[in-house]
Design a protein around this motif. Structure first.
Motif, PDB file in Angstrom:
ATOM      1  N   ARG A  54     -67.504  54.187  34.028  1.00 28.98           N
ATOM      2  CA  ARG A  54     -68.711  54.206  34.436  1.00 28.98           C
ATOM      3  C   ARG A  54     -69.385  55.680  34.740  1.00 28.98           C
ATOM      4  O   ARG A  54     -70.470  55.597  34.175  1.00 28.98           O
ATOM      5  N   LEU A  55     -68.581  56.381  35.130  1.00 30.51           N
ATOM      6  CA  LEU A  55     -69.216  57.762  35.210  1.00 30.51           C
ATOM      7  C   LEU A  55     -69.206  58.444  33.866  1.00 30.51           C
ATOM      8  O   LEU A  55     -70.315  59.206  33.623  1.00 30.51           O
ATOM      9  N   ARG A  56     -68.479  57.927  32.982  1.00 28.11           N
ATOM     10  CA  ARG A  56     -68.525  58.724  31.552  1.00 28.11           C
ATOM     11  C   ARG A  56     -69.734  58.168  30.947  1.00 28.11           C
ATOM     12  O   ARG A  56     -70.559  58.951  30.429  1.00 28.11           O
ATOM     13  N   ALA A  57     -70.072  56.924  31.287  1.00 29.13           N
ATOM     14  CA  ALA A  57     -71.298  56.153  30.663  1.00 29.13           C
ATOM     15  C   ALA A  57     -72.565  56.871  31.052  1.00 29.13           C
ATOM     16  O   ALA A  57     -73.592  57.092  30.468  1.00 29.13           O
ATOM     17  N   LEU A  58     -72.542  57.255  32.361  1.00 28.64           N
ATOM     18  CA  LEU A  58     -73.656  57.662  33.211  1.00 28.64           C
ATOM     19  C   LEU A  58     -73.903  59.160  32.725  1.00 28.64           C
ATOM     20  O   LEU A  58     -74.967  59.630  32.590  1.00 28.64           O
ATOM     21  N   LEU A  59     -72.773  59.895  32.767  1.00 24.70           N
ATOM     22  CA  LEU A  59     -73.096  61.392  32.653  1.00 24.70           C
ATOM     23  C   LEU A  59     -72.854  61.922  31.100  1.00 24.70           C
ATOM     24  O   LEU A  59     -73.208  62.999  31.005  1.00 24.70           O
ATOM     25  N   GLY A  60     -72.441  60.705  30.517  1.00 24.19           N
ATOM     26  CA  GLY A  60     -72.448  61.108  28.744  1.00 24.19           C
ATOM     27  C   GLY A  60     -71.269  62.352  28.407  1.00 24.19           C
ATOM     28  O   GLY A  60     -71.395  63.173  27.705  1.00 24.19           O
ATOM     29  N   ASP A  61     -69.884  62.176  29.307  1.00 23.92           N
ATOM     30  CA  ASP A  61     -69.074  63.091  29.346  1.00 23.92           C
ATOM     31  C   ASP A  61     -67.711  62.522  29.373  1.00 23.92           C
ATOM     32  O   ASP A  61     -67.867  61.631  30.360  1.00 23.92           O
ATOM     33  N   ASP A  62     -66.795  62.837  28.694  1.00 20.60           N
ATOM     34  CA  ASP A  62     -65.346  62.351  29.120  1.00 20.60           C
ATOM     35  C   ASP A  62     -64.835  62.334  30.537  1.00 20.60           C
ATOM     36  O   ASP A  62     -64.137  61.908  30.925  1.00 20.60           O
ATOM     37  N   LEU A  63     -65.252  63.686  30.946  1.00 19.78           N
ATOM     38  CA  LEU A  63     -64.777  64.015  32.251  1.00 19.78           C
ATOM     39  C   LEU A  63     -63.482  64.308  32.520  1.00 19.78           C
ATOM     40  O   LEU A  63     -63.155  65.542  33.136  1.00 19.78           O
ATOM     41  N   LEU A  64     -62.559  63.423  32.305  1.00 20.10           N
ATOM     42  CA  LEU A  64     -60.888  63.629  32.207  1.00 20.10           C
ATOM     43  C   LEU A  64     -60.395  63.293  30.931  1.00 20.10           C
ATOM     44  O   LEU A  64     -60.579  62.237  30.264  1.00 20.10           O
ATOM     45  N   LEU A  65     -59.641  64.215  30.361  1.00 19.93           N
ATOM     46  CA  LEU A  65     -59.021  63.920  29.241  1.00 19.93           C
ATOM     47  C   LEU A  65     -57.664  63.946  29.264  1.00 19.93           C
ATOM     48  O   LEU A  65     -57.056  64.833  29.956  1.00 19.93           O
ATOM     49  N   ARG A  66     -56.695  63.065  28.493  1.00 19.57           N
ATOM     50  CA  ARG A  66     -55.118  63.148  28.452  1.00 19.57           C
ATOM     51  C   ARG A  66     -54.824  64.300  27.704  1.00 19.57           C
ATOM     52  O   ARG A  66     -55.076  64.432  26.528  1.00 19.57           O
ATOM     53  N   THR A  67     -53.954  65.113  28.047  1.00 16.68           N
ATOM     54  CA  THR A  67     -53.424  66.394  27.311  1.00 16.68           C
ATOM     55  C   THR A  67     -52.056  66.507  27.355  1.00 16.68           C
ATOM     56  O   THR A  67     -51.569  65.593  28.291  1.00 16.68           O
ATOM     57  N   GLY A  68     -51.271  67.428  26.915  1.00 18.37           N
ATOM     58  CA  GLY A  68     -49.919  67.491  26.967  1.00 18.37           C
ATOM     59  C   GLY A  68     -49.646  67.970  28.297  1.00 18.37           C
ATOM     60  O   GLY A  68     -48.392  67.857  28.609  1.00 18.37           O
ATOM     61  N   ARG A  69     -50.667  68.474  29.106  1.00 19.50           N
ATOM     62  CA  ARG A  69     -50.448  68.845  30.542  1.00 19.50           C
ATOM     63  C   ARG A  69     -50.873  67.838  31.565  1.00 19.50           C
ATOM     64  O   ARG A  69     -50.964  68.177  32.612  1.00 19.50           O
ATOM     65  N   GLY A  70     -50.876  66.550  30.855  1.00 14.73           N
ATOM     66  CA  GLY A  70     -51.421  65.567  31.914  1.00 14.73           C
ATOM     67  C   GLY A  70     -53.020  65.651  31.731  1.00 14.73           C
ATOM     68  O   GLY A  70     -53.652  66.047  30.785  1.00 14.73           O
ATOM     69  N   MET A  71     -53.665  64.966  32.797  1.00 13.58           N
ATOM     70  CA  MET A  71     -55.084  64.647  32.767  1.00 13.58           C
ATOM     71  C   MET A  71     -55.767  65.894  33.019  1.00 13.58           C
ATOM     72  O   MET A  71     -55.267  66.381  34.192  1.00 13.58           O
ATOM     73  N   GLN A  72     -56.994  66.580  32.311  1.00 12.04           N
ATOM     74  CA  GLN A  72     -57.671  67.724  32.618  1.00 12.04           C
ATOM     75  C   GLN A  72     -59.164  67.438  32.583  1.00 12.04           C
ATOM     76  O   GLN A  72     -59.450  66.807  31.796  1.00 12.04           O
TER      77      GLN A  72
END
Length: 314
Positions: A43-61
């Motif tokens: 819901r936050l991603r849809a409201l703010l138009g941003d992924d906010l947290l992304l899964r990376t090799g170092r975990g969620m960033q």
């Protein structure tokens, strides 16, 4: 985006996600399920138009946008937390506040001397006013703060008000020392035959005693009816009349008016006396302090009448 378009709980979710960088840990900290937290993130991603947290090799960033939001968001949440947990200070030693207490003249005789002595020690500039109020007006005035506390038997205040028992008023028979009935106990016949002074005090527990005597069929030779208690000691001390009175009032009147007392010859339930205050001021520090003063300075000391000393009607 307008605040009215945003579920503000989502801001708490966002702050926790950025801090923990883990959906599962953020969910645990906020007491949410992991699917519920994932749904909130979507819901936050849809409201703010941003992924906010992304899964990376170092975990969620957090994304750069989420990182820019983090500091002002945390500061805003700290401010909100401070506002909703705001505790106003009340310093009785420095206060010059005036409090208003609704009570009867019995209450004034019984409570005020101890309370005022205590105020001299801990709150020398605080002042007290007392008022008489009908119960219909009293509830409104407690809710608006025009009256801080009410003391007495006030059944109409049982709904919508906080209350705490202060004492229960046991009634006794009072008369001047040396009276023909000044012999430790009296019979129902002697009680009925004596000349009585009766106090008619509407909106007080005293009227319950008058009601109970009538309900039990106790006939009295009533010679005088008055609307308040202030003159009772003077009148009893100079006549042969007797009166059914609260034991605590009699206790305060024995020495100055040279009175004596005996248990009533009938069994009557004590009248409860409570302190009432509005829910609006339940957490108000000044009101809390005043309530504590009332209970701390209140002391028992009325003539104690054992239930065994009162004789039930045949």
């Amino acid at each position: 985006m307008e605040l009215r378009d945003l579920d503000l709980n989502l801001l708490l979710v966002l702050a926790e996600l950025v801090r923990e960088k883990s959906v599962s840990k953020a969910a645990e900290n906020l007491g949410m399920s992991q699917p519920g937290m994932s749904n909130a993130l979507n819901r936050l991603r849809a409201l703010l138009g941003d992924d906010l947290l992304l899964r990376t090799g170092r975990g969620m960033q957090p994304t750069p946008y989420a990182e820019r939001l983090a500091e002002p968001l945390n500061e805003a949440l700290r401010l909100i937390h401070g506002v909703v947990n705001l505790e106003m200070d009340f310093d009785p030693a420095r206060s010059n506040r005036s409090f208003t207490i609704a009570m009867t003249d019995i209450g004034e005789i019984d409570f005020l001397a101890n309370l005022m002595r205590a105020l001299e020690r801990v709150a020398p500039d605080v002042s007290i006013s007392t008022v008489r109020k009908g119960e219909s007006n009293l509830k409104d005035e407690l809710e608006t703060g025009a009256v801080d506390l009410a003391i007495g038997w006030l059944p109409d205040l049982n709904a919508g008000m906080f209350q705490r028992r202060l004492t229960a008023s046991q009634y006794v028979c009072a008369f001047r020392k040396g009276h023909a009935l000044d012999k430790g106990s009296i019979t129902l016949e002697e009680f009925a035959r004596a000349d009585h002074l009766v106090v008619l005090a509407p909106h007080t527990g005293h009227m319950m005693i008058e009601h109970d005597l009538g309900r039990l069929g106790v006939r009295r030779n009533v010679k005088l009816r008055i609307p308040h208690f202030a003159a009772v000691g003077h009148i009893l001390s100079e006549t042969d009349m007797i009166a059914a009175l609260p034991g605590r009032l009699v206790n305060h009147s024995i020495v100055p008016f040279n009175l004596a007392w005996a248990p009533l010859p009938i069994k009557l339930d004590p009248i409860p006396l409570n302190v009432f205050w509005s829910a609006k001021y339940h957490r108000d520090p000044a009101n809390q302090w005043l309530r504590a003063m009332m209970f701390d300075t209140f002391s028992e000391g009325a003539p104690h009448v054992s239930p065994d000393q009162a004789v039930p009607l045949p």
